[in-house]
Design an enzyme around this catalytic site. Structure first.
Site, short mmCIF file in Angstrom:
data_model
loop_
_atom_site.label_atom_id
_atom_site.label_comp_id
_atom_site.label_asym_id
_atom_site.label_seq_id
_atom_site.Cartn_x
_atom_site.Cartn_y
_atom_site.Cartn_z
CG ASP A 1 -2.17 0.82 1.07
OD1 ASP A 1 -3.23 0.22 0.80
OD2 ASP A 1 -2.10 2.07 1.18
CG ASN B 1 -7.51 -3.62 -4.35
OD1 ASN B 1 -8.71 -3.79 -4.54
ND2 ASN B 1 -7.04 -2.91 -3.33
CE LYS C 1 -11.52 1.01 -10.86
NZ LYS C 1 -10.49 0.21 -10.19
CB THR D 1 -14.72 0.40 0.74
OG1 THR D 1 -14.83 1.12 -0.48
CG2 THR D 1 -14.84 -1.10 0.49
CE1 TYR E 1 -12.78 4.09 -8.99
CE2 TYR E 1 -14.71 3.44 -10.24
CZ TYR E 1 -13.79 3.19 -9.24
OH TYR E 1 -13.89 2.04 -8.51
CG ASP F 1 2.61 6.17 -5.33
OD1 ASP F 1 1.77 5.74 -6.13
OD2 ASP F 1 2.78 7.38 -5.10
CB VAL F 2 0.33 1.27 -7.92
CG1 VAL F 2 0.21 0.17 -6.89
CG2 VAL F 2 -0.88 2.21 -7.86
N1 LIG Z 1 -15.77 0.41 -3.27
C1 LIG Z 1 -16.41 0.19 -4.42
O1 LIG Z 1 -17.63 0.40 -4.56
C2 LIG Z 1 -15.63 -0.32 -5.60
C3 LIG Z 1 -16.38 -0.79 -6.70
C4 LIG Z 1 -15.69 -1.26 -7.81
C5 LIG Z 1 -14.32 -1.28 -7.82
N2 LIG Z 1 -13.63 -0.83 -6.74
C6 LIG Z 1 -12.17 -0.84 -6.79
O2 LIG Z 1 -11.66 -1.64 -5.76
C7 LIG Z 1 -10.35 -1.18 -5.44
C8 LIG Z 1 -10.23 -0.96 -3.94
O3 LIG Z 1 -11.15 0.05 -3.57
P1 LIG Z 1 -11.73 0.21 -2.09
O4 LIG Z 1 -13.17 0.46 -2.22
O5 LIG Z 1 -11.25 -0.89 -1.23
O6 LIG Z 1 -11.03 1.60 -1.69
P2 LIG Z 1 -10.37 2.09 -0.31
O7 LIG Z 1 -10.28 3.55 -0.45
O8 LIG Z 1 -11.08 1.51 0.86
O9 LIG Z 1 -8.90 1.44 -0.35
C9 LIG Z 1 -7.97 1.80 -1.36
C10 LIG Z 1 -6.57 1.45 -0.88
O10 LIG Z 1 -5.67 1.81 -1.96
C11 LIG Z 1 -4.58 2.51 -1.41
N3 LIG Z 1 -3.97 3.39 -2.42
C12 LIG Z 1 -4.47 4.56 -2.90
N4 LIG Z 1 -3.61 5.09 -3.79
C13 LIG Z 1 -2.56 4.24 -3.87
C14 LIG Z 1 -1.36 4.24 -4.62
N5 LIG Z 1 -1.04 5.26 -5.45
N6 LIG Z 1 -0.50 3.20 -4.48
C15 LIG Z 1 -0.78 2.19 -3.61
N7 LIG Z 1 -1.90 2.15 -2.86
C16 LIG Z 1 -2.78 3.16 -3.00
C17 LIG Z 1 -5.15 3.28 -0.24
O11 LIG Z 1 -4.14 3.67 0.69
C18 LIG Z 1 -6.13 2.26 0.35
O12 LIG Z 1 -5.52 1.41 1.28
C19 LIG Z 1 -10.13 0.08 -6.27
O13 LIG Z 1 -9.42 -0.23 -7.46
C20 LIG Z 1 -11.53 0.51 -6.60
O14 LIG Z 1 -11.59 1.29 -7.76
C21 LIG Z 1 -14.25 -0.34 -5.63
#
Ligand SMILES: NC(=O)c1ccc[n+]([C@@H]2O[C@H](COP(=O)([O-])OP(=O)(O)OC[C@H]3O[C@@H](n4cnc5c(N)ncnc54)[C@H](O)[C@@H]3O)[C@@H](O)[C@H]2O)c1
Length: 255
Positions: free
Chosen positions: A37, A86, A155, A186, A151, A59-60
């Site tokens: 992360d 992710n 995607k 989340t 976003y 940092d990705v």
């Molecule tokens: N929550 C939803 O409804 C949803 C729906 C579809 C897809 N997603 C996808 O699921 C994935 C996770 O989302 P989530 O809901 O758990 O979000 P979240 O905000 O709870 O967690 C995201 C995590 O990514 C980390 N992060 C952010 N930028 C970063 C970077 N540059 N490098 C490394 N880590 C980084 C953050 O520190 C955090 O721990 C994302 O790709 C999101 O787009 C989420």
């Protein structure tokens, strides 16, 4: 599976939310998980209680850090079997109020970050005898989704990258799939809800009600984790290039 000798998985952005749930599910299935992360302290905390898990900050958006993440994983565990790109961030803004810097912030994490993870994990997975990559996309990548253009576009690109990479990497014994979740409860969604409500003229809490009506309920991170584990399962030898939707029917209906 015996944890010390299980397969090895990296989950980016896994200090919390969906990524942490994916890491937890994989650890329960015997994977030695790398919790990675941008927030290294939270990643370290997240390893507690997960047998065989280690934390590596990354940092990705930064190619050097992504390469170092893969190298450190292989140096520690001797192999890599699964990459789950992710990490993601959100932005709620109409297109006409989105400047290029904000657009690039979102696409840097949500698209470039997936490309880099896939790009540098694949050679390590190949060197380990094959495996898979499971990208975390979104149903917003398949539908017009007002207010989240950057976003959703990122995607959509991830879904296409999944299919193209699946074809290029099939001869190397690497399967590439994507999960497309609907709205999951989340921080990503909780933090965005007030902005959706402001732009849509909904009362406080109104966005959640709309989503619950359209999806039956909010998704939970474990819904996504189980789908990732299914796609990653080495028994699914013929599952590649797929974009697996899990959204309670959100995108199945016209109205
Ligand atoms: N929550 C939803 O409804 C949803 C729906 C579809 C897809 N997603 C996808 O699921 C994935 C996770 O989302 P989530 O809901 O758990 O979000 P979240 O905000 O709870 O967690 C995201 C995590 O990514 C980390 N992060 C952010 N930028 C970063 C970077 N540059 N490098 C490394 N880590 C980084 C953050 O520190 C955090 O721990 C994302 O790709 C999101 O787009 C989420």
């Amino acid at each position: 599976m015996n944890a010390p000798f299980g397969p090895v998985a990296i989950v980016t952005g896994s200090a919390k939310g969906i990524g942490l749930s994916v890491a937890t599910e994989l650890a329960a299935r015997g994977y030695r998980v790398v919790i990675s992360d941008i927030n290294g302290d939270d990643a370290e905390v997240a390893t507690k209680g997960l047998e065989g898990a280690i934390a590596i900050p990354c940092d990705v958006r930064d190619e050097t850090q992504v390469r170092a993440l893969v190298d450190a994983t292989v140096a520690h565990h001797g192999r890599l079997d699964l990459m789950v790109p992710n990490a993601g961030i959100g932005l709620v803004a109409p297109i006409l109020e989105t400047d290029l810097a904000a657009w690039r912030q979102v696409t840097a994490v949500n698209l470039d970050g997936v490309f880099l993870a896939l790009r540098w994990a694949a050679p390590a997975i190949l060197a380990s005898g094959g495996g898979s990559i499971v990208n975390i996309a979104s149903v917003s990548g398949t539908t017009g989704t007002p207010l989240i253009a950057s976003y959703a576009a990122a995607k959509a690109a991830v879904i296409n990258l999944t299919k193209t990479a699946a074809m290029e990497l099939r001869p190397h014994g690497i399967r590439v799939n994507a999960v497309l979740p609907g709205f999951i409860g989340t921080d990503l969604v909780t933090d965005a809800a007030p902005d959706f409500e402001r732009h849509l003229g909904l009362p406080s809490g109104g966005f959640g009600e709309v989503i619950e009506a359209k999806q039956g309920r909010f998704g939970v991170p474990d819904d996504v984790a189980r789908a990732v584990a299914f796609l990653a399962d080495p028994d699914q030898t013929w599952v590649t290039g797929s974009a697996f939707t899990l959204d309670g029917g959100l995108t199945a209906a016209l109205v």
